[in-house]
Design a protein around this motif. Structure first.
Motif, PDB file in Angstrom:
ATOM      1  N   TYR A   1       0.491  -1.536  -0.252  1.00 60.11           N
ATOM      2  CA  TYR A   1       0.217  -0.029  -0.097  1.00 60.11           C
ATOM      3  C   TYR A   1       1.077   1.225   0.227  1.00 60.11           C
ATOM      4  O   TYR A   1       0.665   1.915  -1.091  1.00 60.11           O
ATOM      5  CB  TYR A   1      -0.962  -0.022   1.844  1.00 60.11           C
ATOM      6  CG  TYR A   1      -1.799   1.253   1.225  1.00 60.11           C
ATOM      7  CD1 TYR A   1      -3.209   1.179   0.536  1.00 60.11           C
ATOM      8  CD2 TYR A   1      -1.373   2.373   1.737  1.00 60.11           C
ATOM      9  CE1 TYR A   1      -3.986   2.371   0.708  1.00 60.11           C
ATOM     10  CE2 TYR A   1      -2.869   3.237   2.298  1.00 60.11           C
ATOM     11  CZ  TYR A   1      -3.764   3.102   1.131  1.00 60.11           C
ATOM     12  OH  TYR A   1      -4.220   4.925   2.014  1.00 60.11           O
ATOM     13  N   ASN A   2       2.060   1.155   0.916  1.00 61.00           N
ATOM     14  CA  ASN A   2       2.527   2.209   1.291  1.00 61.00           C
ATOM     15  C   ASN A   2       3.367   2.649  -0.446  1.00 61.00           C
ATOM     16  O   ASN A   2       3.570   3.964  -0.929  1.00 61.00           O
ATOM     17  CB  ASN A   2       3.426   2.630   2.308  1.00 61.00           C
ATOM     18  CG  ASN A   2       3.422   2.857   3.329  1.00 61.00           C
ATOM     19  OD1 ASN A   2       1.928   3.452   3.311  1.00 61.00           O
ATOM     20  ND2 ASN A   2       3.203   2.324   4.587  1.00 61.00           N
TER      21      ASN A   2
ATOM     22  N   ASP B   1      -6.514   6.110  -3.779  1.00 67.40           N
ATOM     23  CA  ASP B   1      -6.182   4.810  -2.180  1.00 67.40           C
ATOM     24  C   ASP B   1      -7.726   4.332  -2.739  1.00 67.40           C
ATOM     25  O   ASP B   1      -9.170   4.800  -2.729  1.00 67.40           O
ATOM     26  CB  ASP B   1      -7.089   5.705  -1.215  1.00 67.40           C
ATOM     27  CG  ASP B   1      -7.468   5.523  -0.242  1.00 67.40           C
ATOM     28  OD1 ASP B   1      -7.464   4.051   0.385  1.00 67.40           O
ATOM     29  OD2 ASP B   1      -6.703   6.132   1.185  1.00 67.40           O
ATOM     30  N   PRO B   2      -7.655   2.727  -2.711  1.00 66.53           N
ATOM     31  CA  PRO B   2      -8.845   1.726  -3.154  1.00 66.53           C
ATOM     32  C   PRO B   2      -9.419   1.964  -2.373  1.00 66.53           C
ATOM     33  O   PRO B   2     -10.604   1.652  -2.327  1.00 66.53           O
ATOM     34  CB  PRO B   2      -8.010   0.978  -3.243  1.00 66.53           C
ATOM     35  CG  PRO B   2      -6.920   0.732  -2.082  1.00 66.53           C
ATOM     36  CD  PRO B   2      -6.464   2.147  -2.992  1.00 66.53           C
ATOM     37  N   GLN B   3      -9.760   2.626  -1.378  1.00 68.46           N
ATOM     38  CA  GLN B   3     -10.598   2.227   0.145  1.00 68.46           C
ATOM     39  C   GLN B   3     -11.699   3.285   0.128  1.00 68.46           C
ATOM     40  O   GLN B   3     -12.373   3.066   0.458  1.00 68.46           O
ATOM     41  CB  GLN B   3      -9.648   2.582   1.474  1.00 68.46           C
ATOM     42  CG  GLN B   3      -8.609   1.648   1.813  1.00 68.46           C
ATOM     43  CD  GLN B   3      -7.950   2.010   3.262  1.00 68.46           C
ATOM     44  OE1 GLN B   3      -8.168   3.142   4.145  1.00 68.46           O
ATOM     45  NE2 GLN B   3      -7.431   1.062   3.523  1.00 68.46           N
ATOM     46  N   PHE B   4     -10.568   4.688  -1.551  1.00 64.83           N
ATOM     47  CA  PHE B   4     -12.365   5.236  -1.380  1.00 64.83           C
ATOM     48  C   PHE B   4     -13.010   4.751  -2.464  1.00 64.83           C
ATOM     49  O   PHE B   4     -14.132   5.548  -2.654  1.00 64.83           O
ATOM     50  CB  PHE B   4     -12.056   6.933  -2.292  1.00 64.83           C
ATOM     51  CG  PHE B   4     -12.717   7.817  -2.157  1.00 64.83           C
ATOM     52  CD1 PHE B   4     -13.825   8.450  -1.434  1.00 64.83           C
ATOM     53  CD2 PHE B   4     -12.482   8.106  -3.801  1.00 64.83           C
ATOM     54  CE1 PHE B   4     -14.500   9.850  -2.210  1.00 64.83           C
ATOM     55  CE2 PHE B   4     -13.961   8.834  -3.967  1.00 64.83           C
ATOM     56  CZ  PHE B   4     -14.333   9.503  -2.871  1.00 64.83           C
TER      57      PHE B   4
ATOM     58  N   LYS C   1     -26.518   8.307  -1.378  1.00 64.14           N
ATOM     59  CA  LYS C   1     -24.881   8.925  -2.023  1.00 64.14           C
ATOM     60  C   LYS C   1     -24.290   8.000  -2.396  1.00 64.14           C
ATOM     61  O   LYS C   1     -24.035   6.783  -1.952  1.00 64.14           O
ATOM     62  CB  LYS C   1     -23.975   9.523  -0.864  1.00 64.14           C
ATOM     63  CG  LYS C   1     -24.684  10.504  -0.160  1.00 64.14           C
ATOM     64  CD  LYS C   1     -24.649  11.715  -0.837  1.00 64.14           C
ATOM     65  CE  LYS C   1     -25.148  12.961  -0.323  1.00 64.14           C
ATOM     66  NZ  LYS C   1     -25.642  14.542  -1.285  1.00 64.14           N
ATOM     67  N   LEU C   2     -23.337   8.064  -3.284  1.00 62.89           N
ATOM     68  CA  LEU C   2     -21.945   6.885  -3.531  1.00 62.89           C
ATOM     69  C   LEU C   2     -21.615   6.376  -3.265  1.00 62.89           C
ATOM     70  O   LEU C   2     -21.380   5.502  -3.042  1.00 62.89           O
ATOM     71  CB  LEU C   2     -21.577   7.676  -4.711  1.00 62.89           C
ATOM     72  CG  LEU C   2     -20.948   6.495  -5.769  1.00 62.89           C
ATOM     73  CD1 LEU C   2     -22.260   5.507  -6.590  1.00 62.89           C
ATOM     74  CD2 LEU C   2     -20.393   7.324  -6.730  1.00 62.89           C
ATOM     75  N   GLN C   3     -21.182   7.291  -1.981  1.00 66.43           N
ATOM     76  CA  GLN C   3     -20.647   6.261  -0.649  1.00 66.43           C
ATOM     77  C   GLN C   3     -21.150   5.090   0.173  1.00 66.43           C
ATOM     78  O   GLN C   3     -21.120   4.406   1.164  1.00 66.43           O
ATOM     79  CB  GLN C   3     -19.328   7.058   0.243  1.00 66.43           C
ATOM     80  CG  GLN C   3     -18.488   7.866  -1.630  1.00 66.43           C
ATOM     81  CD  GLN C   3     -17.742   6.906  -0.984  1.00 66.43           C
ATOM     82  OE1 GLN C   3     -16.672   6.127  -0.835  1.00 66.43           O
ATOM     83  NE2 GLN C   3     -16.663   6.880  -2.811  1.00 66.43           N
ATOM     84  N   THR C   4     -22.584   5.470   0.110  1.00 66.39           N
ATOM     85  CA  THR C   4     -23.644   4.798   1.064  1.00 66.39           C
ATOM     86  C   THR C   4     -24.135   3.520   0.132  1.00 66.39           C
ATOM     87  O   THR C   4     -24.389   4.136  -0.827  1.00 66.39           O
ATOM     88  CB  THR C   4     -24.297   5.615   2.189  1.00 66.39           C
ATOM     89  OG1 THR C   4     -23.557   6.447   2.611  1.00 66.39           O
ATOM     90  CG2 THR C   4     -24.820   4.479   2.729  1.00 66.39           C
ATOM     91  N   GLN C   5     -23.747   2.175   0.537  1.00 65.36           N
ATOM     92  CA  GLN C   5     -25.036   1.315   0.024  1.00 65.36           C
ATOM     93  C   GLN C   5     -26.302   2.021  -0.067  1.00 65.36           C
ATOM     94  O   GLN C   5     -26.526   1.837   1.121  1.00 65.36           O
ATOM     95  CB  GLN C   5     -24.413  -0.178   0.970  1.00 65.36           C
ATOM     96  CG  GLN C   5     -25.181  -1.632   0.367  1.00 65.36           C
ATOM     97  CD  GLN C   5     -25.140  -2.201   0.963  1.00 65.36           C
ATOM     98  OE1 GLN C   5     -25.592  -2.833   2.064  1.00 65.36           O
ATOM     99  NE2 GLN C   5     -23.806  -3.189   0.135  1.00 65.36           N
ATOM    100  N   PRO C   6     -26.747   2.076  -1.490  1.00 59.17           N
ATOM    101  CA  PRO C   6     -28.053   1.918  -1.369  1.00 59.17           C
ATOM    102  C   PRO C   6     -28.531   0.776  -0.816  1.00 59.17           C
ATOM    103  O   PRO C   6     -28.687  -0.759  -1.465  1.00 59.17           O
ATOM    104  CB  PRO C   6     -28.428   2.228  -2.549  1.00 59.17           C
ATOM    105  CG  PRO C   6     -26.664   1.669  -3.501  1.00 59.17           C
ATOM    106  CD  PRO C   6     -26.214   1.303  -2.338  1.00 59.17           C
TER     107      PRO C   6
ATOM    108  N   GLY D   1      -6.753  -5.434   1.674  1.00 57.55           N
ATOM    109  CA  GLY D   1      -7.234  -4.549   2.429  1.00 57.55           C
ATOM    110  C   GLY D   1      -8.093  -5.576   3.331  1.00 57.55           C
ATOM    111  O   GLY D   1      -8.858  -6.253   2.629  1.00 57.55           O
ATOM    112  N   PRO D   2      -8.250  -5.802   5.040  1.00 58.92           N
ATOM    113  CA  PRO D   2      -9.227  -6.628   5.314  1.00 58.92           C
ATOM    114  C   PRO D   2     -10.454  -6.414   5.271  1.00 58.92           C
ATOM    115  O   PRO D   2     -10.779  -7.716   5.875  1.00 58.92           O
ATOM    116  CB  PRO D   2      -8.235  -5.958   7.182  1.00 58.92           C
ATOM    117  CG  PRO D   2      -7.678  -4.966   7.062  1.00 58.92           C
ATOM    118  CD  PRO D   2      -7.564  -4.643   5.677  1.00 58.92           C
ATOM    119  N   GLY D   3     -10.587  -5.010   4.890  1.00 55.34           N
ATOM    120  CA  GLY D   3     -12.291  -5.002   4.755  1.00 55.34           C
ATOM    121  C   GLY D   3     -12.601  -4.728   3.178  1.00 55.34           C
ATOM    122  O   GLY D   3     -13.770  -5.063   2.924  1.00 55.34           O
TER     123      GLY D   3
END
Length: 323
Positions: A3-4, A20-23, A173-178, A263-265
């Motif tokens: 990652y780093n 950043d893949p987390q986004f 919102k796109l960052q929240t699961q519909p 990533g763990p999540g």
């Protein structure tokens, strides 16, 4: 460590670091879930799609055009069958990246079948396929929702107004699961907005290399002549569903090694993702098949479906999708 190195130190093609893949991951998963919710709310099945296209009649085609329509639908069905098999996997991350590729190519094949059936036209590159489908199908109200969602121009004030109408005051919102249709409208509108912004940026970058821009003797779009030239270019660039699908596939196929896989999540976020891709591609193929069946005529269509089910080497049944 990885990652780093990749995100913070960068790579040859992105020396400032990868995104950043987390986004990126939640937006990727949530757009597909939003499409599934909207397609299911539309009730897309073969009967409904045939009814939607009831005014479309048989078109006289050269045999090679007919063959192109059938070939592209068969390819799309094969990709759907691959996604169906991926659904049985135990680790979604094992299949997510190749799943996106199967999903996209199934969409592109089905889109190509529709344009061939509509006008005898066919494009072999991604940009050409997206442009032709939007021009021949979506802009003529020949796509069912949510695949009909598009913006007619990349001029900011135009596409933002059109996206607001599609959003229909949703707070999703796109960052929240519909979860609900209202959530899905907001998420889908958010993805279309991001796609329009990205294609507008790409168009501006292309314009910077064009002689017409260089002849202005400027390096930005702050002057009135530069803005006018930019808006002229942006105004003739619509963005439809296949444009979005091509951009979606590009993230998975080219840019980001950690995306969908690190990533763990990640596995938790990918829960249900393969099912969603399968459902969305199935709906798009149903729509494309119904449109093609009207253009090809009943006899050839029934012969095609029967032949596929008799001779196919993969598992998904044509008659389960297209009758």
């Amino acid at each position: 460590m990885l990652y780093n190195r990749i995100i913070k130190q960068g790579t040859i093609n992105e020396p400032e670091g990868k995104p950043d893949p987390q986004f990126a991951l939640p937006a990727t998963v949530n757009w597909m879930r939003a499409l599934r919710i909207l397609a299911e709310d539309e009730g897309i099945d073969f009967t409904a799609a045939i009814s939607y296209y009831r005014q479309e009649g048989k078109r006289n085609m050269d045999a090679r055009v007919e063959n192109t329509v059938l070939e592209q639908l068969f390819l799309g069905l094969h990709h759907l069958s691959a996604l169906d098999q991926f659904r049985g996997g135990t680790t979604a991350a094992d299949y997510a990246r190749v799943g996106v590729l199967a999903w996209y190519y199934g969409i592109a094949n089905a889109a190509s079948a529709m344009t061939a059936a509509q006008s005898g036209s066919f494009q072999e590159d991604h940009a050409g396929t997206a442009r032709l489908w939007d021009e021949q199908i979506a802009s003529r109200s020949l796509a069912m929702a949510p695949f009909s969602w598009r913006v007619s121009s990349l001029v900011g004030k135009t596409y933002k107004t059109e996206i607001d109408a599609l959003r229909n005051a949703s707070s999703g919102k796109l960052q929240t699961q519909p979860i609900t249709k209202d959530d899905a409208q907001g998420a889908a509108a958010g993805y279309l907005s991001g796609s329009a912004k990205w294609y507008a940026w790409k168009t501006e970058e292309d314009l910077r290399r064009n002689r017409a821009f260089r002849d202005l003797g400027v390096d930005n779009f702050r002057s009135k002549p530069a803005r006018a030239l930019r808006d002229q270019w942006l105004d003739r660039k619509p963005v439809g569903f296949v444009h979005q699908a091509a951009r979606y596939r590009g993230k998975a196929n080219y840019r980001e090694a950690l995306f969908l896989a690190y990533g763990p999540g990640t596995e938790t976020l990918l829960s249900g993702y393969i099912d969603d891709m399968h459902a969305v591609l199935k709906a798009f193929l149903v729509m494309a098949g119904a449109f093609a069946s009207r253009k090809l005529g009943k006899n050839l269509w029934l012969e095609f479906v029967a032949d596929v089910d008799a001779k196919k080497a993969f598992t998904t049944s044509a008659s389960n999708i297209w009758t």
